[in-house]
Design a protein around this motif. Structure first.
Motif, PDB file in Angstrom:
ATOM      1  N   ASP A   5      -1.036  10.149  -2.250  1.00 13.55           N
ATOM      2  CA  ASP A   5       0.012   9.111  -2.173  1.00 13.55           C
ATOM      3  C   ASP A   5       1.178   9.577  -3.049  1.00 13.55           C
ATOM      4  O   ASP A   5       1.531   8.927  -4.024  1.00 13.55           O
ATOM      5  N   ASN A  28       7.839   7.117  -6.408  1.00 14.28           N
ATOM      6  CA  ASN A  28       7.529   6.010  -7.329  1.00 14.28           C
ATOM      7  C   ASN A  28       6.106   6.066  -7.882  1.00 14.28           C
ATOM      8  O   ASN A  28       5.683   5.163  -8.585  1.00 14.28           O
ATOM      9  N   ASN A  29       5.405   7.148  -7.589  1.00 10.36           N
ATOM     10  CA  ASN A  29       4.120   7.376  -8.251  1.00 10.36           C
ATOM     11  C   ASN A  29       4.226   8.481  -9.299  1.00 10.36           C
ATOM     12  O   ASN A  29       3.210   9.042  -9.739  1.00 10.36           O
ATOM     13  N   ASP A  50      -0.970   6.067 -10.196  1.00 11.45           N
ATOM     14  CA  ASP A  50      -1.567   5.587  -8.948  1.00 11.45           C
ATOM     15  C   ASP A  50      -2.638   6.556  -8.432  1.00 11.45           C
ATOM     16  O   ASP A  50      -2.485   7.175  -7.379  1.00 11.45           O
TER      17      ASP A  50
HETATM   18 MG    MG Z   1       1.995   3.365  -5.894  1.00 11.69          MG
END
Ligand code: MG
Ligand code: GN1
Length: 364
Positions: free
Chosen positions: A215, A219-220, A235
């Protein structure tokens, strides 16, 4: 007197001291996240989505193992352990999470001070930092015993299985939405064979299974607020054995464009090959040495299939009644799906150029 569930969960970490604040935080589509403040420190509290993650014990064991491993590597390299790797904060009873009477599961993670989390790259440097952070993640975990990891979501990036889920959703058409999205359905059907490309290569033994994040969106990654350099990958719910090209591909999906993931106006959606190149540079500078030639040559497939698969998942969820991804407007998942398909179409138009970028790295 605070009565919301996050406050009930916090009782499991009473030893952290008096909690001043526990406010919703971040923008994830799956878990609910809160930033918790005590007098001295901040933490991240999350309600784990147990519809998505059925085996919470396996999930938390994975995250503990991976974060401890990364902390050890950071320590050995003389890095800043508390800022370059997350830490699981155990409950007062030693558990990795708490299950409340209503069945909800909650965990606490360290908060990385002075970070910036961007929803969109402001410039090439931001994207470079994101790709490099995931390349580094890949490299640091290259000697992690992958067989110790649980598969937190079975067949997560099995694009063939995802295609089957999509066709089932069309056949069931629970909400009667299929007729209005025939164009999108046709778009996916025309690419059914593509869905098997990476899965087949892996099955034939031509692509190795690696420890992957799965993922790898901008934004991770947390950036250092002062230097804006990649600091820490977050995450870790979907860290599992997977394909390196998919980790590269999801960074491209989210980052190598000029639009939001849920843009409504498709004329504003542009895949940008020059940004694809920045992703390749960041990812391969960090992970390149640990990858095989075939892995590097199939990076464009990672980009195309992660984008296609994500669009297919959004469309499937739209057809099934939006039960998986959080939405904040009626056709939200459809907008998200359309954006992904526009990006795929544009990737196909400059395919040769993407393949050429991989070849330049082999020549080095
Ligand atoms: Mg995330
Ligand atoms: C979900 O929770 P979040 O926003 O980090 C999803 C990813 C998708 C992404 C699309 C467990 O991630 O697979 O690519 O949304 N996570 C899960 O933005 O399904």
């Amino acid at each position: 007197m605070q009565t919301s569930t996050q406050w009930q969960a916090l009782a499991a970490w009473a030893s952290l001291g008096e909690i001043k604040e526990a406010e919703p935080f971040g923008s994830g589509h799956i878990n609910d996240t809160y930033r918790v403040k005590t007098e001295k420190k901040q933490y991240i509290l999350q309600r784990i989505n147990t519809n998505t993650f059925r085996d919470v014990d396996g999930l938390m064991e994975n995250i503990l193992r991976v974060t401890e491993f990364l902390r050890e590597k950071t320590r050995a390299a003389g890095g800043d352990v508390d800022r370059e790797a997350m830490q699981v904060i155990r409950c007062d009873d030693g558990g990795l999470y708490v299950r409340l009477d209503d069945g909800s599961c909650w965990r606490m993670l360290s908060y990385i001070e002075d970070n910036v989390c961007l929803q969109k790259a402001r410039n090439e440097q931001d994207l470079y930092e994101c790709a490099a952070a995931f390349g580094r993640f890949q490299r640091l975990l290259s000697d992690f015993p992958a067989e110790q990891l649980s598969e937190t979501i079975p067949q997560f990036h099995d694009t063939v299985k995802r295609y089957g889920d999509f066709e089932r959703a069309v056949a069931e058409d629970k909400l009667g939405r299929a007729a209005a999205v025939q164009e999108e359905i046709d778009f996916l059907r025309a690419r059914k064979a593509d869905c098997a490309v990476m899965v087949d290569l892996q099955k034939q033994g031509q692509l190795p299974l690696r420890v992957t994040h799965n993922d790898t969106k901008l934004n991770n990654v947390l950036l250092d607020a002062q230097t804006m350099k990649g600091l820490c990958v977050i995450d870790l719910d979907t860290v599992m054995p997977g394909l390196a090209a998919n980790d590269f591909g999801d960074t491209v999906r989210f980052g190598a464009n000029d639009c939001r993931e849920d843009e409504e106006d498709q004329s504003k959606v542009h895949f940008l090959p020059e940004l694809y190149k920045v992703c390749a540079q960041g990812f391969l500078e960090q992970a390149g040495q640990s990858l095989t030639e075939r892995e590097i040559l199939t990076l464009p497939w990672g980009a195309k299939l992660m984008t296609l698969e994500c669009g297919m998942r959004f469309l499937t969820d739209y057809l099934e009644g939006d039960h998986y991804f959080k939405i904040s407007r009626e056709h939200h998942n459809l907008d998200r799906a359309r954006t992904q398909f526009t990006l795929v179409r544009q990737m196909e138009q400059c395919w040769e150029q993407l393949e050429e970028i991989s070849r330049t790295y082999l020549a080095r």
